[in-house]
Design a protein around this motif. Structure first.
Motif, short mmCIF file in Angstrom:
data_model
loop_
_atom_site.label_atom_id
_atom_site.label_comp_id
_atom_site.label_asym_id
_atom_site.label_seq_id
_atom_site.Cartn_x
_atom_site.Cartn_y
_atom_site.Cartn_z
N GLN A 56 0.83 4.12 -2.89
CA GLN A 56 0.56 5.54 -2.65
C GLN A 56 1.74 6.40 -3.12
O GLN A 56 1.55 7.45 -3.73
CB GLN A 56 0.26 5.76 -1.17
CG GLN A 56 -1.12 5.21 -0.81
CD GLN A 56 -1.39 5.12 0.69
OE1 GLN A 56 -0.50 5.37 1.49
NE2 GLN A 56 -2.60 4.75 1.06
N ASP A 60 1.57 6.25 -6.95
CA ASP A 60 0.25 6.26 -7.57
C ASP A 60 0.13 5.06 -8.51
O ASP A 60 -0.28 5.17 -9.68
CB ASP A 60 0.03 7.58 -8.34
CG ASP A 60 -1.44 7.75 -8.72
OD1 ASP A 60 -2.29 7.11 -8.09
OD2 ASP A 60 -1.70 8.48 -9.69
N ARG A 92 0.84 -1.21 0.00
CA ARG A 92 0.00 0.00 0.00
C ARG A 92 0.87 1.27 0.00
O ARG A 92 0.59 2.24 -0.72
CB ARG A 92 -0.94 0.00 1.21
CG ARG A 92 -2.06 1.03 1.06
CD ARG A 92 -2.93 1.19 2.29
NE ARG A 92 -3.19 0.00 3.06
CZ ARG A 92 -4.05 -0.97 2.72
NH1 ARG A 92 -4.74 -0.86 1.60
NH2 ARG A 92 -4.22 -2.02 3.48
#
Ligand SMILES: [Zn+2]
Length: 264
Positions: A238, A241, A234
């Motif tokens: 992030q 992107d 994750r």
């Protein structure tokens, strides 16, 4: 770099074992242990300036027949595929034969990721060190595990056993995602047009366990590491992107771009 997602058929599995850790959590609730799902088997071909790379080797064409996989595995997950989903047919869609593959990367050595190892004695292998050790120990000491002896012992031109994160080639990183097994290599690809693609394979089976919040799936060696690895994916998603391609996700798999189409 061109990135092709190869479709190798599917495993018919109990969703509650794969995603809800039902064997442990619901041992006294057998009715919760049977919700069959079709888990796609995905391999990834990368055409790169440094050569052709194949990430994971799917299932052996005979894996669905009784007697090829260890009995315990064959009973809990059944492999189905069409002839056009076999590895060589999928590579042919991309104009490639097994002989054209220079580098094989194995996320881990479970039976649904090593099935075509016999085709790559000419290629260099990258595999997670701890998982390689665990798989060797397992096939030499216990015939009824999630590993296939002939596949784990298959020859390669050179063995590179990876510890931790490692850049493989420009734009390609291997990332350590332990938990499902004690060593597991995910792959991060930095493409020109399609951005950053993350392939965690069994580090994240399905969007359902990814969340947020992350949910502990079934079938793990180390539950805390499993959740840490999901959060590591994750954080990378992030940061870049990025798009995440879940390892065995029946809902998301049809929406991925499949060979002969590609990401670049
Ligand atoms: Zn798997």
């Amino acid at each position: 770099m061109k990135v092709y997602i190869l479709d190798n058929g599917y495993l018919l599995m109990d969703k509650n074992i794969l995603l809800n850790n039902a064997v442990l959590a619901n041992a006294d609730e057998p009715d919760r242990r049977c919700e069959l799902i079709h888990c796609p088997i995905m391999m990834v071909l990368i055409k790169h300036e440094n050569g052709c790379i194949l990430y994971d080797l799917g299932c052996h064409p005979k894996a669905g027949e009784k007697g090829y996989w260890p009995d315990r595995v064959w009973k809990s997950e059944r492999y189905y595929h069409e002839p056009e989903q076999e590895l060589e047919a999928q590579l042919a869609l991309c104009g490639v034969t097994p002989k054209d593959i220079d580098t094989v990367v194995l996320s881990h050595l479970h039976e649904d990721h090593t099935g075509n190892a016999h085709l790559f004695a000419h290629a260099e292998l990258y595999a997670p060190r701890q998982e390689f050790i665990d798989a060797l120990l397992s096939v030499h000491t216990n015939p009824d595990t999630g590993y296939v002896k002939s596949e784990v012992l298959a020859p390669f031109k050179e063995f590179h056993l990876v510890e931790g994160d490692m850049p493989l080639y420009p734009g390609i990183e291997l990332i350590d995602l332990p938990g499902h097994t004690n060593g597991l290599l995910g792959m991060v690809l930095h493409t020109e047009k399609d951005g950053v693609l993350i392939f965690p394979q069994d580090g994240v089976f399905c969007e359902e366990s990814y969340g947020p919040p992350a949910r502990l799936p079934g079938g793990f060696e180390d539950s805390a590491a499993c959740l840490r690895s999901i959060e590591k994916v994750r954080a990378l998603q992030q940061k870049f992107d990025a798009k995440v391609f879940f390892g065995h996700d029946p809902k998301n798999f049809p929406a991925y771009r499949h060979a002969p189409a590609y990401y670049e």
